[in-house]
Write an enzyme that holds these catalytic residues in place. Structure first.
Site, PDB file in Angstrom:
ATOM      1  N   CYS A  45      79.519  39.388 -83.971  1.00  0.00           N
ATOM      2  CA  CYS A  45      80.886  39.466 -83.442  1.00  0.00           C
ATOM      3  C   CYS A  45      81.384  40.909 -83.367  1.00  0.00           C
ATOM      4  CB  CYS A  45      81.815  38.638 -84.323  1.00  0.00           C
ATOM      5  SG  CYS A  45      83.561  38.839 -83.933  1.00  0.00           S
ATOM      6  N   TYR A 223      84.753  39.079 -72.328  1.00  0.00           N
ATOM      7  CA  TYR A 223      84.914  37.666 -72.663  1.00  0.00           C
ATOM      8  C   TYR A 223      85.633  36.916 -71.549  1.00  0.00           C
ATOM      9  CZ  TYR A 223      83.172  38.188 -77.403  1.00  0.00           C
ATOM     10  OH  TYR A 223      82.360  38.411 -78.486  1.00  0.00           O
TER      11      TYR A 223
END
Length: 369
Positions: A45, A223
């Protein structure tokens, strides 16, 4: 409950962080202390990666512990691995948690040629994940429910946990790195203490301004591109990502030119080659965690494929290489195996077969004088 990734129009909506408390001597609960606070992160992440880099840069690896979740994110969220007491005792005895990456060394142990043979249920302790020594949780969700029994959103990383009150201090990465940089824990760092200030007052407004447009258009932009569920949304977002990469390239190109006039050798140039000012700042940390993932996953997995960083952005590429190869806090917290495996095995809607591409080769090119 994991929540929805996209809105009705097919665009990606990022979840707002619920827990956002600082650590401060003035705070009624969360006071500075050594060993009291613990980070829960994913090496895959980019938001969690920010906190690992900052923790290392500030010399806080002996002050704040780390647990790493498994790279595979399934329908129930992030998970840990369990370990028997003998394994746990050996891990601590051998000082495994002293490393800046939280005890994970899979980038050194598992080369990309082996990725296709790693199952989603792989359980290699200290390679795929660590365990949780605080709550002995099997899932990150258990920590969220411990902090708030009525919690009903996605279980995100990073999590800054207070072992004393057994609750979440913050799950907002931007706030966590500001807290770590603030100096409130520096006195406990001992010989590891550093004098690095990632947000010097004279550059703070520039850093905030840079972070703002980088976050929306690049950090979160990839994203919004990758999770777009309509062609119109995707095309708009991917175009926007590259427009803003062009903006970063222009900034770094101009800076490189000025530094070349000022300094003679490349190492002297690179010592000052950063996005804001001529010193390492939070702006570099926050941009790096997206750029280092760009060629390995965002190009193919999120369809950000106008070009690669290594082929299309020479000044961004050099800036990234400089951070990775010349600063251990960046290099030792970057795990390309976790990065590749997480994205390609976890997002089944995007990659239903779960095949992990072996390239690019190498994950990052060497820095050549």
């Amino acid at each position: 409950m994991l929540g929805k990734w996209s809105s009705a129009d097919g665009s990606f909506k990022r979840q707002r962080s619920v827990f956002q408390e600082p650590i401060s001597s003035d705070h009624p609960v969360f006071k500075p202390a050594k060993g009291r606070y613990w980070l829960y992160v994913s090496l895959a992440c980019p938001w969690a990666h920010r906190t690992l880099i900052t923790r290392a840069l500030k010399g806080l690896t002996s002050v704040i512990g780390v647990s790493v979740v498994h790279w595979h994110l399934d329908a129930q969220g992030w998970r840990f691995l369990t370990a028997d007491e003998q394994t746990r005792q050996k891990a601590f005895k051998d000082g495994i948690f002293e490393s800046q990456a939280g005890g994970i060394a899979s980038a050194k142990l598992d080369k990309s040629s082996h990725l296709a043979n790693v199952a989603n249920d792989s359980a290699r302790l200290f390679s795929d994940a660590t365990f949780d020594p605080n709550q002995h949780a099997a899932r990150l969700s258990e920590l969220y429910y411990k902090a708030d029994p009525d919690y009903n959103a996605r279980f995100t990383v990073p999590v800054l946990w207070d072992t004393q009150t057994q609750t979440i201090v913050s799950n907002e990465s931007a706030q966590i790195i500001r807290t770590l940089n603030s100096g409130v824990l520096d006195e406990f760092a001992g010989e590891e203490a550093t004098k690095i200030d990632l947000v010097p007052s004279e550059l703070e407004s520039q850093i905030d301004e840079f972070n703002a447009w980088v976050y929306d258009n690049i950090n979160n932009g990839v994203y919004k591109t990758g999770f777009a569920e309509s062609a119109a949304v995707y095309e708009n977002e991917v175009t926007n990502v590259f427009a803003h990469l062009n903006r970063v390239e222009s900034i770094l190109s101009e800076k490189y030119g000025k530094l070349k006039q000022k300094y003679h050798r490349l190492d002297e140039v690179l010592a000052h080659y950063y996005t804001v000012g001529e010193q390492l700042t939070e702006a570099d940390v926050r941009l790096y965690t997206t750029i280092i993932r760009f060629d390995p996953v965002y190009v193919q997995h999120f369809k950000c494929n106008f070009t690669t960083i290594r082929d299309g952005y020479p000044h961004i590429h050099l800036w990234m290489q400089n951070l990775y190869w010349n600063n251990a806090a960046f290099r030792l917290t970057t795990d390309f195996d976790h990065i590749k495996l997480h994205y390609t095995r976890s997002h089944t809607r995007i990659n239903p077969l779960g095949i992990t591409p072996l390239g690019p080769i190498p994950d990052i090119k060497p820095l050549v004088d």
